[in-house]
Design an enzyme around this catalytic site. Structure first.
Site, PDB file in Angstrom:
ATOM      1  N   GLU A 260       0.815  -1.211   0.000  1.00 50.74           N
ATOM      2  CA  GLU A 260       0.000   0.000   0.000  1.00 50.74           C
ATOM      3  C   GLU A 260       0.849   1.261   0.000  1.00 50.74           C
ATOM      4  O   GLU A 260       0.528   2.243  -0.669  1.00 50.74           O
ATOM      5  CB  GLU A 260      -0.952  -0.004   1.191  1.00 50.74           C
ATOM      6  CG  GLU A 260      -1.964  -1.126   1.187  1.00 50.74           C
ATOM      7  CD  GLU A 260      -3.007  -0.995   0.091  1.00 50.74           C
ATOM      8  OE1 GLU A 260      -3.774  -1.956  -0.110  1.00 50.74           O
ATOM      9  OE2 GLU A 260      -3.065   0.066  -0.579  1.00 50.74           O
ATOM     10  N   ASP A 394      -4.270 -10.122  -8.557  1.00 48.35           N
ATOM     11  CA  ASP A 394      -4.575  -9.215  -9.657  1.00 48.35           C
ATOM     12  C   ASP A 394      -3.416  -8.430 -10.255  1.00 48.35           C
ATOM     13  O   ASP A 394      -3.039  -8.608 -11.416  1.00 48.35           O
ATOM     14  CB  ASP A 394      -5.714  -8.272  -9.253  1.00 48.35           C
ATOM     15  CG  ASP A 394      -5.505  -7.620  -7.884  1.00 48.35           C
ATOM     16  OD1 ASP A 394      -4.441  -7.811  -7.276  1.00 48.35           O
ATOM     17  OD2 ASP A 394      -6.431  -6.914  -7.421  1.00 48.35           O
ATOM     18  N   GLU A 503     -19.100  -6.281  -4.318  1.00 49.08           N
ATOM     19  CA  GLU A 503     -17.702  -6.662  -4.104  1.00 49.08           C
ATOM     20  C   GLU A 503     -17.370  -7.978  -4.802  1.00 49.08           C
ATOM     21  O   GLU A 503     -16.241  -8.180  -5.258  1.00 49.08           O
ATOM     22  CB  GLU A 503     -17.399  -6.750  -2.610  1.00 49.08           C
ATOM     23  CG  GLU A 503     -15.963  -7.068  -2.258  1.00 49.08           C
ATOM     24  CD  GLU A 503     -14.989  -5.942  -2.573  1.00 49.08           C
ATOM     25  OE1 GLU A 503     -13.772  -6.152  -2.376  1.00 49.08           O
ATOM     26  OE2 GLU A 503     -15.438  -4.854  -2.996  1.00 49.08           O
ATOM     27  N   GLU A 528     -12.254  -0.476 -10.635  1.00 49.94           N
ATOM     28  CA  GLU A 528     -11.817  -1.450 -11.648  1.00 49.94           C
ATOM     29  C   GLU A 528     -12.719  -1.494 -12.883  1.00 49.94           C
ATOM     30  O   GLU A 528     -12.235  -1.680 -14.010  1.00 49.94           O
ATOM     31  CB  GLU A 528     -11.695  -2.836 -11.022  1.00 49.94           C
ATOM     32  CG  GLU A 528     -10.556  -2.985 -10.034  1.00 49.94           C
ATOM     33  CD  GLU A 528     -10.850  -2.378  -8.684  1.00 49.94           C
ATOM     34  OE1 GLU A 528      -9.892  -2.083  -7.937  1.00 49.94           O
ATOM     35  OE2 GLU A 528     -12.051  -2.183  -8.361  1.00 49.94           O
TER      36      GLU A 528
END
Length: 634
Positions: A260, A394, A503, A528
């Site tokens: 992050e 991902d 989600e 996304e």
């Protein structure tokens, strides 16, 4: 004075002496005068005496003259990475070199500032110098020529905005201005209620700090910089820049997520530097990158997910498999940013770390060509064969194709790994539902979970982005696969009451593209789906993608906008929103940016010049081996 006291002798005055005595007296006085006044000008460290005799220099209030010293940076020089292995500063103190200073001409006076806490900086071996710092012993000088870099871009950063008819441009301009207003509202709400905190809580009108960033502050500020710049919100951008200069300190001592901090903070700072040339962003990015390096101290070189900024120790997330695993999407999503850290610092340690990860993954055995989500950073073995193109996996795949593109299509290793992985994904994970919807399932040791997470919806854009460089007979197929996956993700939005997607959504028991339980029905302002809309629009110019994007804009306005910012909703299948009290940083960094680009011309942040990291921060393509620097290589 001169004569000794002799009993019975007392002259009336000094001049009652004989001629030889007068001569000796005058000789003594002249010698004494020469000795005293010569000392004032000839002896070292005599400045305290000089100021009584010499006229003082004119001085502006609050300014202090700083002389040039050979081998040291000038007062007006830009900050440079520190030399290797200085003494580590004590916690709570700040390295003076870490204080950002505006550009100044050579020899300008330096404004004195109040003492501030010193920023900790752990400097790895091999650190490079920069402009304003002399070459280090045994290494050539390093510099980055920002103007040369910008001259090699093929398109203006903000584009030309001339395509289409006047009528269509008027509509698109109106739509773009609406998205700009949403960004302005989100920023102003954050500034008013939470400035300096990591995130805004719009329902309670305060800020949220959290513990994911190790004590770092202002995540929303850093994540917003390039979006503010792109939308030409000049006043708001200046507010963000000033906060970084004056309040973004690195003297923190908590535990931070390697992933992050890298994608949000380092990605945001790198992007802001490449867009503006403001050196404060470059220096902060490099210093923060140095603080992440202890995460790589493992037997395999695969970093652990958590780094302790105080002790320099690392650990894995406790919730991972066995509590000692590293996550594919985390250690596999460092490559873009770390190559640019080497590019801007001259310190190749960053590039070496991520290239080692690549080499390790290249040679390790992979079940059916698939990359499981968990690996042991100690043994180098996969931990449980769970494969997902959504969460946990991902952005690893995303960074393979983007590494190929960022290298100006010279990183053939990344290209080969990407297309090999895509072939395995299509063979084992891609399915078509009875209703004709194409989706990417999750794989658990050979068994499929027929669900797709919102996070996996980026894959339509990724596959579209990589279609051009596939084998010629597969290009049209990949374009169609990208379009079909993106259509499925749109269906997950369209089948909800709010026109926002859950989600996660399933394909079983007669249900398709819908969540089957409340715990998966929430929407937290994720980007996304609109990310894929943007890539598919740029590839096809099919107006359906702008139509779908505008549906998202209207849904955000109706269900997520509150009095004091935007918030997620807990159930997309309820037309009465129940907000979650958090304006995510990625809403400003990604969701609004991708929407804005969807309604902009293709040459605004052209894909010929830029790739986006997984937080949507644009990083430049390396058009030339000598582009803009002496040193690192992308």
């Amino acid at each position: 004075m001169l004569g000794r006291k002799v009993p019975g002798f007392a002259p009336a005055s000094p001049w009652a002496l004989r001629l030889p005595q007068k001569f000796l007296f005058l000789l003594f006085l002249s010698g004494l005068f020469t000795l005293c006044f010569g000392a004032l000008f000839l002896l070292p460290h005599s400045s305290r005496f000089k100021r009584f005799f010499l006229a003082p220099r004119a001085r502006q209030p609050g300014l202090e003259a700083v002389p040039e010293v050979p081998g040291l940076p000038l007062a007006g020089a830009r900050e440079s990475p520190p030399n290797p292995a200085p003494a580590a500063p004590a916690p709570g103190e700040e390295d003076p070199s870490s204080l950002a200073s505006p550009r100044r001409r050579k020899g300008w006076p330096r404004r004195t500032q109040p003492t501030r806490p010193r920023e900790e900086a752990t400097v790895p071996r091999g650190g490079g110098g920069s402009r304003g710092e002399g070459p280090q012993e045994g290494s050539p000088p390093f510099s980055f020529d920002f103007h040369a870099f910008r001259s090699r871009l093929r398109h203006p950063v903000l584009g030309t905005r001339t395509r289409g008819s006047e009528e269509s441009q008027s509509l698109v301009q109106t739509q773009r201005e609406k998205i700009k207003e949403m960004m302005q509202f989100a920023w102003q709400s954050y500034k008013r209620y939470a400035m300096g905190k990591n995130e805004l809580q719009p329902l309670t009108k305060d800020g949220y700090q959290g513990n994911m960033f190790g004590g770092l502050s202002g995540a929303t500020v850093i994540d917003s910089l390039d979006t503010l710049y792109l939308m030409e919100l000049k006043e708001e951008f200046q507010e963000a820049k000033t906060w970084v200069e004056e309040n973004f300190h690195l003297n923190v001592s908590g535990e931070a997520s390697l992933f992050e901090v890298n994608i949000r903070y380092i990605g945001g700072l790198l992007s802001a530097f490449y867009l503006t040339g403001e050196d404060v962003f470059r220096m902060k990015a490099i210093k923060l990158g140095e603080k992440l390096l202890p995460a790589f101290s493992t037997p395999t070189g695969i970093p652990k997910g958590v780094v302790n900024f105080k002790s320099g120790s690392n650990r894995s997330w406790g919730w991972t498999m066995t509590g000692s695993s590293s996550i594919l999407a985390e250690f596999g999503s460092l490559h873009l940013e770390f190559l640019h850290l080497s590019e801007l610092s001259g310190n190749q340690v960053f590039a070496e770390k991520v290239r080692h990860i690549r080499k390790f993954l290249r040679k390790i055995d992979k079940p059916f060509g698939l990359y499981p989500n968990f690996i042991s950073p100690v043994s180098g073995n996969w931990i449980q064969h769970h494969v997902s193109v959504g969460g946990l996996g991902d952005s690893f795949y995303e960074y393979l194709i983007k590494s190929w593109l960022m290298s100006a299509k010279t990183d053939t290793e990344a290209k080969d790994m990407y297309y090999e992985a895509l072939t395995a994904i299509e063979t084992h994970l891609v399915n078509v539902s009875p209703g004709g919807l194409t989706y990417i399932a999750e794989w658990r040791g050979g068994n499929l979970d027929h669900k797709m997470g919102h996070l996996a919806c980026f894959s339509g854009g990724m596959i579209a982005l990589g279609a051009e460089d596939a084998e010629e007979d597969k290009r049209a197929h990949y374009r169609e696969l990208a379009a079909q996956i993106t259509k499925t993700c749109h269906e997950s939005y369209d089948r909800s009451d709010t026109k926002l997607g859950p989600e996660a959504f399933w394909f079983n028991s007669g249900k398709e593209a819908v969540a089957t339980q409340l715990s998966e029905s929430y929407y937290i302002l994720r980007p996304e789906v609109v990310e894929s809309y943007m890539y598919l629009w740029r590839q096809t110019h099919n107006p359906i993608y702008r139509e779908w994007g505008w549906e998202v804009v209207m849904a955000l306005e109706k269900y997520c906008r509150t009095e004091a910012g935007f918030a997620g909703i807990q159930d997309v299948y309820s037309s009465i929103p129940n907000h979650d009290n958090k304006q995510q940083t990625f809403f400003l960094a990604e969701t609004l940016k991708y929407l804005y680009l969807l309604f902009s011309e293709d040459d605004m942040l052209s894909l010929e010049d830029w790739v986006f990291n997984t937080e949507a921060h644009p990083l430049p393509v390396n058009h030339s081996d000598s582009a803009g620097r002496v040193g690192g290589q992308l």
